[in-house]
Design a protein around this motif. Structure first.
Motif, PDB file in Angstrom:
ATOM      1  N   ASP A  23     -40.730   9.438  -9.794  1.00 31.65           N
ATOM      2  CA  ASP A  23     -41.208   9.263 -11.165  1.00 31.65           C
ATOM      3  C   ASP A  23     -42.100  10.430 -11.600  1.00 31.65           C
ATOM      4  OD1 ASP A  23     -39.945   6.840 -10.779  1.00 31.65           O
ATOM      5  OD2 ASP A  23     -41.684   5.607 -11.258  1.00 31.65           O
ATOM      6  N   VAL A  24     -43.005  10.853 -10.727  1.00 28.40           N
ATOM      7  CA  VAL A  24     -43.924  11.940 -11.052  1.00 28.40           C
ATOM      8  C   VAL A  24     -43.171  13.257 -11.256  1.00 28.40           C
ATOM      9  CG1 VAL A  24     -44.510  12.584  -8.668  1.00 28.40           C
ATOM     10  CG2 VAL A  24     -46.197  12.897 -10.501  1.00 28.40           C
ATOM     11  N   ASP A  25     -42.040  13.421 -10.584  1.00 32.79           N
ATOM     12  CA  ASP A  25     -41.230  14.626 -10.779  1.00 32.79           C
ATOM     13  C   ASP A  25     -40.717  14.684 -12.221  1.00 32.79           C
ATOM     14  OD1 ASP A  25     -41.585  14.796  -8.040  1.00 32.79           O
ATOM     15  OD2 ASP A  25     -39.467  14.486  -7.534  1.00 32.79           O
ATOM     16  N   VAL A  26     -40.231  13.552 -12.701  1.00 29.98           N
ATOM     17  CA  VAL A  26     -39.707  13.490 -14.074  1.00 29.98           C
ATOM     18  C   VAL A  26     -40.834  13.690 -15.082  1.00 29.98           C
ATOM     19  CG1 VAL A  26     -38.486  12.057 -15.763  1.00 29.98           C
ATOM     20  CG2 VAL A  26     -37.722  12.100 -13.397  1.00 29.98           C
ATOM     21  N   ASP A  27     -42.023  13.142 -14.782  1.00 28.29           N
ATOM     22  CA  ASP A  27     -43.178  13.368 -15.658  1.00 28.29           C
ATOM     23  C   ASP A  27     -43.489  14.859 -15.753  1.00 28.29           C
ATOM     24  OD1 ASP A  27     -43.438  10.607 -15.975  1.00 28.29           O
ATOM     25  OD2 ASP A  27     -45.070  10.447 -14.507  1.00 28.29           O
ATOM     26  N   CYS A  28     -43.508  15.536 -14.618  1.00 24.98           N
ATOM     27  CA  CYS A  28     -43.806  16.974 -14.606  1.00 24.98           C
ATOM     28  C   CYS A  28     -42.710  17.769 -15.308  1.00 24.98           C
ATOM     29  CB  CYS A  28     -44.015  17.466 -13.177  1.00 24.98           C
ATOM     30  SG  CYS A  28     -45.581  16.887 -12.477  1.00 24.98           S
ATOM     31  N   LEU A  29     -41.470  17.379 -15.119  1.00 27.75           N
ATOM     32  CA  LEU A  29     -40.364  18.039 -15.813  1.00 27.75           C
ATOM     33  C   LEU A  29     -40.525  17.884 -17.321  1.00 27.75           C
ATOM     34  CD1 LEU A  29     -37.653  19.501 -15.853  1.00 27.75           C
ATOM     35  CD2 LEU A  29     -36.548  17.277 -15.510  1.00 27.75           C
ATOM     36  N   ASP A  30     -40.915  16.703 -17.761  1.00 24.48           N
ATOM     37  CA  ASP A  30     -41.142  16.479 -19.185  1.00 24.48           C
ATOM     38  C   ASP A  30     -42.257  17.379 -19.712  1.00 24.48           C
ATOM     39  OD1 ASP A  30     -40.674  15.236 -21.686  1.00 24.48           O
ATOM     40  OD2 ASP A  30     -42.233  13.742 -21.299  1.00 24.48           O
ATOM     41  N   LEU A  31     -43.332  17.511 -18.940  1.00 25.64           N
ATOM     42  CA  LEU A  31     -44.427  18.390 -19.349  1.00 25.64           C
ATOM     43  C   LEU A  31     -43.969  19.846 -19.457  1.00 25.64           C
ATOM     44  CD1 LEU A  31     -47.323  16.852 -17.242  1.00 25.64           C
ATOM     45  CD2 LEU A  31     -47.135  16.851 -19.750  1.00 25.64           C
ATOM     46  N   VAL A  32     -43.170  20.301 -18.512  1.00 22.28           N
ATOM     47  CA  VAL A  32     -42.668  21.685 -18.562  1.00 22.28           C
ATOM     48  C   VAL A  32     -41.738  21.852 -19.764  1.00 22.28           C
ATOM     49  CG1 VAL A  32     -41.314  23.455 -17.367  1.00 22.28           C
ATOM     50  CG2 VAL A  32     -42.951  22.065 -16.089  1.00 22.28           C
ATOM     51  N   ASN A  33     -40.887  20.863 -20.011  1.00 19.17           N
ATOM     52  CA  ASN A  33     -39.996  20.932 -21.170  1.00 19.17           C
ATOM     53  C   ASN A  33     -40.779  20.969 -22.475  1.00 19.17           C
ATOM     54  OD1 ASN A  33     -37.159  21.082 -20.568  1.00 19.17           O
ATOM     55  ND2 ASN A  33     -37.335  19.086 -19.605  1.00 19.17           N
ATOM     56  N   ARG A  34     -41.864  20.217 -22.559  1.00 21.61           N
ATOM     57  CA  ARG A  34     -42.644  20.140 -23.791  1.00 21.61           C
ATOM     58  C   ARG A  34     -43.584  21.324 -23.991  1.00 21.61           C
ATOM     59  NH1 ARG A  34     -42.739  15.123 -26.274  1.00 21.61           N
ATOM     60  NH2 ARG A  34     -41.679  13.510 -25.086  1.00 21.61           N
ATOM     61  N   TYR A  35     -44.240  21.775 -22.928  1.00 18.06           N
ATOM     62  CA  TYR A  35     -45.317  22.751 -23.069  1.00 18.06           C
ATOM     63  C   TYR A  35     -45.072  24.070 -22.350  1.00 18.06           C
ATOM     64  CZ  TYR A  35     -47.611  18.459 -24.507  1.00 18.06           C
ATOM     65  OH  TYR A  35     -47.916  17.284 -25.131  1.00 18.06           O
ATOM     66  N   GLY A  36     -43.968  24.175 -21.625  1.00 17.41           N
ATOM     67  CA  GLY A  36     -43.738  25.333 -20.791  1.00 17.41           C
ATOM     68  C   GLY A  36     -43.223  26.532 -21.540  1.00 17.41           C
ATOM     69  N   PRO A  37     -43.071  27.616 -20.819  1.00 16.63           N
ATOM     70  CA  PRO A  37     -43.405  27.785 -19.410  1.00 16.63           C
ATOM     71  C   PRO A  37     -44.915  27.652 -19.163  1.00 16.63           C
ATOM     72  CG  PRO A  37     -42.176  29.700 -20.246  1.00 16.63           C
ATOM     73  CD  PRO A  37     -42.485  28.826 -21.395  1.00 16.63           C
ATOM     74  N   LEU A  38     -45.231  27.096 -17.994  1.00 14.65           N
ATOM     75  CA  LEU A  38     -46.613  26.859 -17.597  1.00 14.65           C
ATOM     76  C   LEU A  38     -46.872  27.425 -16.218  1.00 14.65           C
ATOM     77  CD1 LEU A  38     -46.911  23.060 -18.497  1.00 14.65           C
ATOM     78  CD2 LEU A  38     -48.039  24.919 -19.691  1.00 14.65           C
ATOM     79  N   SER A  39     -48.099  27.828 -15.982  1.00 19.00           N
ATOM     80  CA  SER A  39     -48.471  28.190 -14.623  1.00 19.00           C
ATOM     81  C   SER A  39     -48.565  26.899 -13.819  1.00 19.00           C
ATOM     82  CB  SER A  39     -49.817  28.908 -14.603  1.00 19.00           C
ATOM     83  OG  SER A  39     -50.854  28.003 -14.934  1.00 19.00           O
ATOM     84  N   PRO A  40     -48.360  26.962 -12.510  1.00 18.81           N
ATOM     85  CA  PRO A  40     -48.510  25.748 -11.703  1.00 18.81           C
ATOM     86  C   PRO A  40     -49.886  25.105 -11.863  1.00 18.81           C
ATOM     87  CG  PRO A  40     -47.353  27.399 -10.446  1.00 18.81           C
ATOM     88  CD  PRO A  40     -47.838  28.067 -11.713  1.00 18.81           C
ATOM     89  N   SER A  41     -50.939  25.905 -11.985  1.00 20.70           N
ATOM     90  CA  SER A  41     -52.277  25.314 -12.138  1.00 20.70           C
ATOM     91  C   SER A  41     -52.422  24.622 -13.490  1.00 20.70           C
ATOM     92  CB  SER A  41     -53.369  26.364 -11.939  1.00 20.70           C
ATOM     93  OG  SER A  41     -53.227  27.410 -12.863  1.00 20.70           O
ATOM     94  N   ALA A  42     -51.855  25.191 -14.546  1.00 22.81           N
ATOM     95  CA  ALA A  42     -51.897  24.549 -15.865  1.00 22.81           C
ATOM     96  C   ALA A  42     -51.094  23.247 -15.850  1.00 22.81           C
ATOM     97  CB  ALA A  42     -51.369  25.493 -16.936  1.00 22.81           C
ATOM     98  N   LEU A  43     -49.954  23.255 -15.177  1.00 22.75           N
ATOM     99  CA  LEU A  43     -49.147  22.047 -15.059  1.00 22.75           C
ATOM    100  C   LEU A  43     -49.889  20.979 -14.261  1.00 22.75           C
ATOM    101  CD1 LEU A  43     -46.583  20.414 -15.481  1.00 22.75           C
ATOM    102  CD2 LEU A  43     -45.557  21.662 -13.557  1.00 22.75           C
ATOM    103  N   ALA A  44     -50.521  21.380 -13.164  1.00 25.90           N
ATOM    104  CA  ALA A  44     -51.291  20.428 -12.354  1.00 25.90           C
ATOM    105  C   ALA A  44     -52.395  19.797 -13.191  1.00 25.90           C
ATOM    106  CB  ALA A  44     -51.868  21.117 -11.125  1.00 25.90           C
ATOM    107  N   LYS A  45     -53.065  20.610 -14.001  1.00 28.91           N
ATOM    108  CA  LYS A  45     -54.135  20.088 -14.849  1.00 28.91           C
ATOM    109  C   LYS A  45     -53.594  19.118 -15.882  1.00 28.91           C
ATOM    110  CE  LYS A  45     -58.007  21.326 -17.699  1.00 28.91           C
ATOM    111  NZ  LYS A  45     -58.850  22.339 -18.271  1.00 28.91           N
ATOM    112  N   ARG A  46     -52.512  19.482 -16.557  1.00 25.47           N
ATOM    113  CA  ARG A  46     -51.922  18.597 -17.565  1.00 25.47           C
ATOM    114  C   ARG A  46     -51.458  17.280 -16.952  1.00 25.47           C
ATOM    115  NH1 ARG A  46     -50.664  19.728 -22.847  1.00 25.47           N
ATOM    116  NH2 ARG A  46     -50.930  21.880 -23.443  1.00 25.47           N
TER     117      ARG A  46
END
Length: 138
Positions: A23-46
């Motif tokens: 589930d968390v993988d899909v959440d992170c994929l959604d965040l990258v799709n919405r706000y990316g490209p992102l650095s791994p640290s920015a993604l971790a924070k979001r």
């Protein structure tokens, strides 16, 4: 709101299972799709995740062909995570039933009513984001 949250979580769980992701993988994929490209640290924070946890998630998403880690063109030492759009149709197909239902629901409202609903959803999402950031410590 709790019922909606629960039902959407259950839907997301079914989607992640079909994609053989967590589930968390899909959440992170959604965040990258919405706000990316992102650095791994920015993604971790979001996502409110520890960077070490995110490494495993990104490994799974990369192996599955969902994201790519690439050098940041403005800083060759940095890495950006970019969603690979080739698989978006597969993801959208799993949400097609819900999306069709939402279109049908929205068709029953006028423009002014939809503006109120949209405002409520934006404000509620913002409140959720703030509460999440506070719990995550930052």
């Amino acid at each position: 709101m709790r019922e909606l949250s629960l039902q959407l979580s259950l839907l997301d769980h079914q989607v992640s299972g079909r994609l053989e992701l967590k589930d968390v993988d899909v959440d992170c994929l959604d965040l990258v799709n919405r706000y990316g490209p992102l650095s791994p640290s920015a993604l971790a924070k979001r996502a409110g995740l520890h960077p070490a946890t995110l490494t495993g998630i990104l490994d799974r998403l990369e192996r599955g062909g969902w994201v790519a880690r690439e050098r940041d063109p403005s800083d060759r030492r940095a890495v950006l995570v970019r969603a690979l759009r080739e698989r978006n149709a597969e993801l959208l197909g799993l949400y097609a039933g819900m999306n069709a239902s939402l279109e049908e629901i929205c068709a029953g409202y006028g423009a002014a009513e939809l503006e109120v609903v949209a405002d409520f959803l934006h404000r509620t999402a913002r409140a959720g984001r703030v509460a999440t950031e506070e719990l995550a410590g930052g």
